[in-house]
Scaffold this motif. Structure first.
Motif, PDB file in Angstrom:
ATOM      1  N   GLY A 231       0.782  -1.227   0.000  1.00  9.83           N
ATOM      2  CA  GLY A 231       0.000   0.000   0.000  1.00  9.83           C
ATOM      3  C   GLY A 231       0.815   1.278   0.000  1.00  9.83           C
ATOM      4  O   GLY A 231       0.253   2.381  -0.096  1.00  9.83           O
ATOM      5  N   LEU A 232       2.128   1.164   0.096  1.00  8.86           N
ATOM      6  CA  LEU A 232       2.979   2.360   0.108  1.00  8.86           C
ATOM      7  C   LEU A 232       3.123   2.928  -1.298  1.00  8.86           C
ATOM      8  O   LEU A 232       3.408   2.185  -2.249  1.00  8.86           O
ATOM      9  CB  LEU A 232       4.374   2.035   0.659  1.00  8.86           C
ATOM     10  N   LYS A 233       2.930   4.231  -1.430  1.00  8.26           N
ATOM     11  CA  LYS A 233       3.160   4.916  -2.697  1.00  8.26           C
ATOM     12  C   LYS A 233       4.586   5.450  -2.691  1.00  8.26           C
ATOM     13  O   LYS A 233       4.880   6.462  -2.048  1.00  8.26           O
ATOM     14  CB  LYS A 233       2.160   6.056  -2.874  1.00  8.26           C
ATOM     15  N   LEU A 234       5.451   4.762  -3.392  1.00  4.22           N
ATOM     16  CA  LEU A 234       6.880   5.096  -3.339  1.00  4.22           C
ATOM     17  C   LEU A 234       7.190   6.269  -4.267  1.00  4.22           C
ATOM     18  O   LEU A 234       7.838   6.125  -5.305  1.00  4.22           O
ATOM     19  CB  LEU A 234       7.723   3.868  -3.705  1.00  4.22           C
ATOM     20  N   GLU A 235       6.761   7.440  -3.863  1.00  3.68           N
ATOM     21  CA  GLU A 235       6.910   8.634  -4.687  1.00  3.68           C
ATOM     22  C   GLU A 235       8.176   9.386  -4.315  1.00  3.68           C
ATOM     23  O   GLU A 235       8.552   9.484  -3.144  1.00  3.68           O
ATOM     24  CB  GLU A 235       5.681   9.535  -4.510  1.00  3.68           C
ATOM     25  N   TRP A 236       8.814   9.933  -5.344  1.00  2.00           N
ATOM     26  CA  TRP A 236      10.035  10.715  -5.129  1.00  2.00           C
ATOM     27  C   TRP A 236       9.778  11.859  -4.151  1.00  2.00           C
ATOM     28  O   TRP A 236       8.741  12.513  -4.201  1.00  2.00           O
ATOM     29  CB  TRP A 236      10.541  11.299  -6.437  1.00  2.00           C
ATOM     30  N   GLY A 237      10.741  12.070  -3.261  1.00  6.28           N
ATOM     31  CA  GLY A 237      10.687  13.224  -2.378  1.00  6.28           C
ATOM     32  C   GLY A 237       9.763  13.090  -1.190  1.00  6.28           C
ATOM     33  O   GLY A 237       9.637  14.032  -0.405  1.00  6.28           O
ATOM     34  N   ASN A 238       9.138  11.936  -1.010  1.00  2.00           N
ATOM     35  CA  ASN A 238       8.200  11.750   0.101  1.00  2.00           C
ATOM     36  C   ASN A 238       8.975  11.287   1.334  1.00  2.00           C
ATOM     37  O   ASN A 238       9.341  10.120   1.455  1.00  2.00           O
ATOM     38  CB  ASN A 238       7.136  10.727  -0.290  1.00  2.00           C
ATOM     39  N   GLU A 239       9.197  12.201   2.273  1.00  2.00           N
ATOM     40  CA  GLU A 239      10.027  11.869   3.426  1.00  2.00           C
ATOM     41  C   GLU A 239       9.356  10.856   4.350  1.00  2.00           C
ATOM     42  O   GLU A 239      10.030  10.037   4.982  1.00  2.00           O
ATOM     43  CB  GLU A 239      10.409  13.117   4.205  1.00  2.00           C
ATOM     44  N   GLU A 240       8.033  10.880   4.438  1.00  2.00           N
ATOM     45  CA  GLU A 240       7.346   9.925   5.304  1.00  2.00           C
ATOM     46  C   GLU A 240       7.521   8.498   4.787  1.00  2.00           C
ATOM     47  O   GLU A 240       7.682   7.559   5.568  1.00  2.00           O
ATOM     48  CB  GLU A 240       5.860  10.272   5.416  1.00  2.00           C
ATOM     49  N   ILE A 241       7.489   8.331   3.468  1.00  2.00           N
ATOM     50  CA  ILE A 241       7.747   7.018   2.878  1.00  2.00           C
ATOM     51  C   ILE A 241       9.186   6.597   3.154  1.00  2.00           C
ATOM     52  O   ILE A 241       9.463   5.429   3.474  1.00  2.00           O
ATOM     53  CB  ILE A 241       7.466   7.039   1.358  1.00  2.00           C
ATOM     54  N   LEU A 242      10.113   7.533   3.025  1.00  2.00           N
ATOM     55  CA  LEU A 242      11.525   7.256   3.309  1.00  2.00           C
ATOM     56  C   LEU A 242      11.688   6.745   4.740  1.00  2.00           C
ATOM     57  O   LEU A 242      12.314   5.701   4.976  1.00  2.00           O
ATOM     58  CB  LEU A 242      12.359   8.520   3.087  1.00  2.00           C
ATOM     59  N   PHE A 243      11.122   7.463   5.697  1.00  2.00           N
ATOM     60  CA  PHE A 243      11.260   7.077   7.103  1.00  2.00           C
ATOM     61  C   PHE A 243      10.595   5.728   7.377  1.00  2.00           C
ATOM     62  O   PHE A 243      11.126   4.895   8.114  1.00  2.00           O
ATOM     63  CB  PHE A 243      10.648   8.143   8.024  1.00  2.00           C
ATOM     64  N   GLU A 244       9.436   5.507   6.777  1.00  2.00           N
ATOM     65  CA  GLU A 244       8.729   4.250   6.994  1.00  2.00           C
ATOM     66  C   GLU A 244       9.508   3.067   6.427  1.00  2.00           C
ATOM     67  O   GLU A 244       9.578   1.996   7.053  1.00  2.00           O
ATOM     68  CB  GLU A 244       7.336   4.317   6.375  1.00  2.00           C
ATOM     69  N   LEU A 245      10.116   3.252   5.270  1.00  2.00           N
ATOM     70  CA  LEU A 245      10.901   2.159   4.692  1.00  2.00           C
ATOM     71  C   LEU A 245      12.149   1.866   5.516  1.00  2.00           C
ATOM     72  O   LEU A 245      12.545   0.706   5.661  1.00  2.00           O
ATOM     73  CB  LEU A 245      11.259   2.472   3.242  1.00  2.00           C
ATOM     74  N   ILE A 246      12.779   2.889   6.056  1.00  2.00           N
ATOM     75  CA  ILE A 246      13.927   2.658   6.942  1.00  2.00           C
ATOM     76  C   ILE A 246      13.488   1.815   8.135  1.00  2.00           C
ATOM     77  O   ILE A 246      14.150   0.837   8.513  1.00  2.00           O
ATOM     78  CB  ILE A 246      14.538   3.998   7.407  1.00  2.00           C
ATOM     79  N   ARG A 247      12.346   2.183   8.730  1.00  2.00           N
ATOM     80  CA  ARG A 247      11.837   1.430   9.878  1.00  2.00           C
ATOM     81  C   ARG A 247      11.498  -0.005   9.480  1.00  2.00           C
ATOM     82  O   ARG A 247      11.854  -0.955  10.186  1.00  2.00           O
ATOM     83  CB  ARG A 247      10.592   2.129  10.438  1.00  2.00           C
ATOM     84  N   GLN A 248      10.825  -0.174   8.347  1.00  2.00           N
ATOM     85  CA  GLN A 248      10.441  -1.509   7.905  1.00  2.00           C
ATOM     86  C   GLN A 248      11.656  -2.385   7.619  1.00  2.00           C
ATOM     87  O   GLN A 248      11.669  -3.571   7.954  1.00  2.00           O
ATOM     88  CB  GLN A 248       9.569  -1.423   6.647  1.00  2.00           C
ATOM     89  N   ILE A 249      12.658  -1.820   6.988  1.00  2.00           N
ATOM     90  CA  ILE A 249      13.873  -2.588   6.685  1.00  2.00           C
ATOM     91  C   ILE A 249      14.508  -3.088   7.980  1.00  2.00           C
ATOM     92  O   ILE A 249      14.842  -4.277   8.112  1.00  2.00           O
ATOM     93  CB  ILE A 249      14.874  -1.740   5.874  1.00  2.00           C
ATOM     94  N   ALA A 250      14.686  -2.200   8.956  1.00  2.00           N
ATOM     95  CA  ALA A 250      15.349  -2.571  10.208  1.00  2.00           C
ATOM     96  C   ALA A 250      14.589  -3.663  10.949  1.00  2.00           C
ATOM     97  O   ALA A 250      15.192  -4.554  11.565  1.00  2.00           O
ATOM     98  CB  ALA A 250      15.512  -1.346  11.101  1.00  2.00           C
ATOM     99  N   HIS A 251      13.251  -3.611  10.891  1.00  2.00           N
ATOM    100  CA  HIS A 251      12.426  -4.570  11.628  1.00  2.00           C
ATOM    101  C   HIS A 251      11.956  -5.732  10.763  1.00  2.00           C
ATOM    102  O   HIS A 251      11.210  -6.595  11.227  1.00  2.00           O
ATOM    103  CB  HIS A 251      11.220  -3.855  12.238  1.00  2.00           C
ATOM    104  N   ARG A 252      12.372  -5.747   9.503  1.00  2.00           N
ATOM    105  CA  ARG A 252      11.960  -6.778   8.540  1.00  2.00           C
ATOM    106  C   ARG A 252      10.438  -6.900   8.487  1.00  2.00           C
ATOM    107  O   ARG A 252       9.877  -7.991   8.638  1.00  2.00           O
ATOM    108  CB  ARG A 252      12.602  -8.124   8.868  1.00  2.00           C
ATOM    109  N   GLU A 253       9.806  -5.780   8.239  1.00  2.00           N
ATOM    110  CA  GLU A 253       8.354  -5.740   8.121  1.00  2.00           C
ATOM    111  C   GLU A 253       7.954  -5.320   6.713  1.00  2.00           C
ATOM    112  O   GLU A 253       8.644  -4.523   6.070  1.00  2.00           O
ATOM    113  CB  GLU A 253       7.756  -4.759   9.137  1.00  2.00           C
TER     114      GLU A 253
END
Length: 649
Positions: free
Chosen positions: A391-413
């Motif tokens: 459901g994530l819209k991986l749009e350029w320049g979207n800082e909230e998506i950036l932060f969420e992906l960092i969190r997801q990567i670290a927690h393997r979610e």
């Protein structure tokens, strides 16, 4: 005190000052499965051949890690080693090396880290660790004045990299304890998890934090009160002062003291040497907010590593916004690219928050930003969609998506779990031509620089033993347009001073490889060598420092031979693991897509395939390898590698 004597042997000094620190420090073998710990002396011959730090770690890697071992199995072995000169009061000498078979590439895993752990480790009586097996439950190593204990770390599991260090210091009631730690990314076996110490220092590349996590090893803590003795302490102190003065006279060091490595952005982005939107542009338009001057509103001072006169690290405070308060260090030039240019985020606050997040979780900045930028381009091109991303819209320049992906990567979610295994695994799972858009070599992502206008940089990332890499060989001075006579004098042969030229660039890369192998082995900072400043210390200065500190005598030629030996044994390891010439390659986009913008010198550039292959041939020849990149018999004999593995330790 008597003046230092010259080497008594044309190869190595036979004379060694009485029991200096270099001969007292031990190598320890720790088996986490059995709990057995043993220590022994490091043979003098090994010091002469490999110095310390990365050099001895690479020898140990080749000698102890069996062919075909799964990097995440208990059979992989983790090595930690201080540089030969770790602890001298100059050149940022606090550096140590961490190595294993890489979970990202399947080849040489190796990362260098600064800060204060290295000297503390040495003060505790050790220079190298060989860590095998796997603990049944989370543990950490406690190293103190000649002893090593394996301690329970269940209370540390799940803690971030900052909390872990604080809790270990509290456990021992000592604020001077220094630690190497992993965060939740290492615990969760994110393949590019890093190893951290202090507020900022990271052994970021090749996934050494993942290897620690696979062994249930949360941390390595050291506290030492033993002496570090040198052969000629008075002369060494005077010469270290000379070295610090030499460095601080360079414009590069003075700029770093004010702006940190972020100063590079001012030049490379303007010229058009930076990857933007993954690889679509080579300049961040309207990227003024990322200029280093904009750190003034956040910076409360500059800090540095052990033995450093430069102090290149911002200490910053973010007082406002949803992620405030944040007190942290950085960001480096790499973070500007990872969380700014590559994902098209144009706010300094975005970079500062993301920088703090990856440091807290224990993630490699470059790999994290590179994978997210790749995913954003795949999303833009319709190769993946919201069904794939949760459901994530991986749009350029979207800082909230950036932060969420960092969190997801670290927690393997979620979608982050796919990215957490790195480029190779993610490409295999996504398919659909996604490999074309991945800016990676040997499975490891590249810096945010755009090497299409700079053939020397392109050759360097292609041939690096640890994957796409800017710290194994990058001749940054190639961008300076130095007088050709000076360039040829430095590199010892014909080299063009035009950074877009292919002439002599194989020599540049080869020469810098040898220099950086030695730099990582003596434990000083690359930024205080001939990396970005032509008048910084190099072979001759290293030679004198080694003699004053240890009593060993090395000429420039002998030090270059040491560098050649280290790089060749790394090559041997990769060859043994199935690598060949075809892995010394660039992503196809380098050859097919010209740079669209930038200065005239950088615009419309792509790598010429035939010229690249010719550079590669020249590079192999300089190393004494054949046309397939395999070391020749006479090369192995010359370097004393023909009987490896020799099992000296």
């Amino acid at each position: 005190m008597a003046q230092p004597r010259p080497a008594q042997n044309p190869r190595f000094s036979k004379r060694v000052a009485d029991e200096t620190m270099v001969w007292k420090r031990k190598i320890a073998y720790i088996n986490l499965t059995t709990g057995k710990v043993a220590a022994k002396s490091i043979p003098k011959q090994l010091r002469q051949l490999y110095l310390g730090g990365r050099g001895i770690d690479m020898y140990l890697l080749y000698n102890h890690v069996k062919h075909g071992v799964n990097p995440l199995s208990s059979e992989n072995i983790l090595f930690v080693g201080t540089g030969l000169l770790c602890g001298i009061p100059a050149l940022g000498s606090g550096r140590c090396d961490i190595a294993a078979k890489s979970p990202i590439t399947g080849g040489v895993g190796d990362s260098n880290i600064g800060g204060f752990f290295g000297p503390e480790f040495r003060l505790a009586g050790f220079d190298h660790l060989v860590i095998s097996g796997k603990a049944e439950k989370p543990v950490y190593l406690w190293i103190n004045d000649g002893s090593i204990e394996i301690r329970e770390a269940g209370h540390l599991w799940g803690k971030d990299t900052f909390e872990t260090q604080d809790m270990i210091r509290d456990d021992h009631g000592d604020e001077e304890v220094k630690c190497l730690v992993v965060g939740v990314a290492g615990e969760n076996l994110v393949r590019f998890a890093n190893v951290r110490t202090g507020m900022k220092n990271s052994a970021g590349r090749t996934g050494m934090g993942c290897v620690m996590g696979s062994k249930n090893l949360k941390a390595i803590a050291a506290r030492g009160t033993m002496d570090i003795e040198f052969s000629y302490p008075d002369e060494l102190l005077d010469y270290c002062r000379e070295m610090n003065d030499m460095v601080m006279k360079t414009r590069w060091a003075r700029a770093q003291s004010r702006w940190g490595t972020m100063i590079i952005y001012s030049n490379t982005n303007t010229t058009g040497l930076i990857r933007t939107r993954n690889f679509q542009l080579n300049r961040l338009e309207e990227g003024e907010a990322l200029e280093p001057e904009n750190m003034d509103q956040y910076t409360i001072g500059m800090s540095g590593c052990y033995g450093c006169a430069v102090h290149c690290r911002h200490r910053y405070v973010l007082r406002e916004g949803p992620y405030a308060p944040i007190f942290a260090e950085g960001p480096e030039y790499t973070s500007l690219g990872a969380f700014g240019t590559m994902v098209d985020c144009k706010k300094m606050e975005t970079v500062l928050v993301a920088n703090h997040m990856v440091n807290k979780y224990g993630l490699d900045t470059l790999e994290t930003g590179g994978l997210i930028a790749w995913a954003m381009e795949l999303y833009e091109k319709g190769i993946i969609d919201e069904k794939d991303t949760g459901g994530l819209k991986l749009e350029w320049g979207n800082e909230e998506i950036l932060f969420e992906l960092i969190r997801q990567i670290a927690h393997r979610e979620g979608f982050g779990n796919l990215l957490a295994d790195g480029f190779k695994a993610a490409i295999a799972r996504i398919g659909k031509g996604s490999d074309y858009y991945a800016i990676q070599i040997k499975g490891m992502g590249s810096l945010h620089s755009d090497e299409r206008p700079t053939p020397s940089f392109a050759l360097g990332i292609a041939t690096s033993t640890r994957g796409a890499d800017h710290l194994r060989s990058r001749p940054a001075m190639d961008l300076y347009g130095l007088p050709e006579e000076l360039v040829e004098e430095i590199y010892g042969g014909p080299v063009s001073s035009d950074y877009t030229s292919y002439q002599g660039k194989s020599r540049m890369v080869w020469w810098q490889e040898l220099l950086y192998a030695v730099t990582d082995s003596i434990g000083v900072c690359k930024f205080q060598t001939v990396f970005c400043a032509v008048h910084a210390p190099k072979w001759e200065e290293f030679s004198k420092l080694i003699q004053l500190a240890t009593g060993m005598g090395f000429t420039k030629d002998l030090l270059m031979e040491v560098g050649e030996r280290i790089y060749t044994i790394e090559r041997m390891f990769n060859l043994r693991e199935g690598f060949s010439r075809k892995e010394d390659a660039l992503p196809e986009r380098y050859f097919k897509e010209p740079t669209p913008i930038g200065f005239p010198t950088a615009r419309g550039k792509k790598i010429d395939r035939d010229r690249f292959e010719k550079m590669l041939d020249e590079y192999y020849a300089l190393h004494g390898w054949d046309e397939n990149g395999i070391p020749k018999k006479e090369t192995l004999e010359r370097l004393g590698l023909d009987k490896e593995p020799s099992k000296m330790v």
